[in-house]
Design an enzyme around this catalytic site. Structure first.
Site, PDB file in Angstrom:
ATOM      1  N   SER A  75     -92.366 -31.974 -36.746  1.00 36.12           N
ATOM      2  CA  SER A  75     -91.897 -30.670 -36.290  1.00 36.12           C
ATOM      3  C   SER A  75     -91.775 -29.693 -37.454  1.00 36.12           C
ATOM      4  O   SER A  75     -91.149 -29.996 -38.475  1.00 36.12           O
ATOM      5  CB  SER A  75     -90.537 -30.814 -35.596  1.00 36.12           C
ATOM      6  N   ASP A 121     -88.427 -21.318 -30.974  1.00 36.92           N
ATOM      7  CA  ASP A 121     -88.248 -22.517 -31.792  1.00 36.92           C
ATOM      8  C   ASP A 121     -88.812 -22.323 -33.199  1.00 36.92           C
ATOM      9  O   ASP A 121     -89.471 -23.192 -33.752  1.00 36.92           O
ATOM     10  CB  ASP A 121     -88.901 -23.731 -31.123  1.00 36.92           C
ATOM     11  N   HIS A 139     -85.180 -26.090 -34.172  1.00 33.31           N
ATOM     12  CA  HIS A 139     -84.433 -27.334 -33.949  1.00 33.31           C
ATOM     13  C   HIS A 139     -84.368 -28.209 -35.199  1.00 33.31           C
ATOM     14  O   HIS A 139     -83.549 -29.119 -35.271  1.00 33.31           O
ATOM     15  CB  HIS A 139     -85.012 -28.120 -32.762  1.00 33.31           C
TER      16      HIS A 139
END
Length: 414
Positions: free
Chosen positions: A258, A174, A144
């Site tokens: 992230s 992911d 993402h």
């Protein structure tokens, strides 16, 4: 006559006698003078003590503060003592911090009023340098973070920026791999063993929370839990598409972290920070992809740019989403069948066609594994089977239970 003269002479002599001095009047002696005297002595001693303390303090200040007068100006120099405070955490951070980078996702946007296009930052995250080979270096990050990017900009801890090239990414785990020129790469991280982690073990999260303005931020916590399954709605349709297997930590992980590193006290990478539960009532729950799950995905992405998974060649729908009336009338299912997935379409030339799977078949079992919904079916296919493996499917068709067999092919669907 003579007697009168004698008497007068006597009186005169008495008048000429000197008058004796009067004794001074003495005040009565006061009582209780001891206590006032003692109080006065104590007060005097206290004044002397305070005076000495003030003089000593002034002398001490003069010893530690140097006053210089130059050209009518007064300056003061305070002594500073530099201490080298090191710990196990600081040592680990020093060794691996340079292996954590920032990643900026740049996309083309169109101005509504002028219809002109321009490139701008669409988001940012973190990444971890894990390999340097020849003149190339490789970074693992989250899918993402790089999703829909047209350009990628990689920022090092010292502020250096280089262009990144997306090698491949995987929606389900992911994860993504980015390639850069190795010129500025001095440090790469070592992989650890996430299966060996213990609850309560100290870990360190490194990344860029809230953007590159907080680049290289370090937070410390412990492993709060292992083998956590987090539901994920990947296509934002309100239905759970996948159950992500993650590590739980109380090390602070915020937007921008992230793709960053979760490090053990040996300085090894044991997780890729991926998400954070941000509900108002929840604090201290950060999640990371275990490196033992991530490593085979990273290798696939680096080699082929994608992750090829086994597929049956069908479109599916959770049985629970179908009204009970249609379950019994259209699918003709027995009342005791409440879990499973329904085949809504069969893809031509697929393994399902060859195995004889038909529309409206209700899959209830794969090999010996019960199927409750699409998530359980996906996890069994993606985690337990490989391309080319045989697969036995148990289905209900028109109220009858059937066993079908197929050989799995590659693809990115069911």
């Amino acid at each position: 006559m003579d007697d009168e003269r004698r008497e007068e002479s006597k009186v005169e002599m008495e008048r000429q006698q000197p008058i004796p001095p009067m004794e001074p009047k003495r005040n009565p002696k006061r009582r209780g003078s001891f206590w006032p005297g003692l109080l006065g002595a104590l007060l005097g001693g206290l004044i002397v003590f305070l005076t000495m303390m003030y003089a000593t303090g002034t002398s001490s200040n003069e010893d530690t503060t140097k006053i210089e007068k130059t050209e009518g100006k007064t300056t003061s120099e305070h002594a500073q003592v530099s201490m080298d405070i090191s710990s196990e955490v600081t040592g680990v951070v020093d060794n691996v911090a340079n292996a954590v980078v920032g990643i900026t996702n740049i996309q083309t946007v169109q101005d509504f009023w002028s219809s002109t296009t321009s490139t701008q930052e669409a988001g940012s995250g973190s990444g971890v340098l894990y390999k340097k080979e020849g003149d190339k270096a490789y970074i693992v990050t989250n899918h993402h973070v790089v999703e829909n990017s047209e350009q990628l900009e990689v920022s090092f801890d010292d502020g250096t920026k280089v262009e990144g090239k997306l090698i491949g990414s995987d929606l389900w785990t992911d994860l993504a791999v980015v390639e850069i020129d190795a010129e500025h790469v001095d440090t790469v991280v070592e992989f650890g063993d996430s299966d060996a982690l213990k609850r309560g073990e100290t870990v360190i999260a490194i990344g860029n929370p809230l953007g590159l303005g907080f680049a290289g931020s370090v937070t410390v916590g412990v492993i709060s839990g292992k083998d956590r399954s987090i539901p994920m709605d990947l296509n934002k349709d309100g239905n759970v598409d996948w159950q992500a297997d993650v590590l739980q930590t109380d090390a602070a992980i915020n937007p921008g972290n992230s793709g960053g590193a979760l490090i053990n006290m040996a300085g090894q990478l044991i997780g890729i920070n991926s998400m954070k539960i941000s509900e108002a009532t929840v604090e201290g729950i950060g999640l990371a992809i275990p490196i033992n799950i991530a490593l085979p995905i990273i290798e696939h992405l680096e080699e082929t740019g994608q992750v090829n998974r086994p597929t049956m060649g069908v479109s599916l729908l959770d049985l629970r989403q179908i009204p009970i009336q249609q379950q019994q009338q259209t699918l003709n299912l027995p009342k005791e069948v409440t879990d499973g997935v329904v085949v809504t379409d069969v893809i031509p030339n697929s393994s399902a066609v060859e195995a004889g799977v038909k529309k409206y078949d209700t899959i209830v079992q794969l090999d010996d594994e019960l199927v409750t919904d699409m998530v359980s079916l996906r996890k069994y296919l993606y985690n337990k089977k490989e391309i080319g493996d045989p697969l036995k499917i148990t289905v209900y068709r028109d109220g009858k239970k059937l066993d079908l067999e197929m050989v799995l092919k590659d693809g990115n669907t069911f």
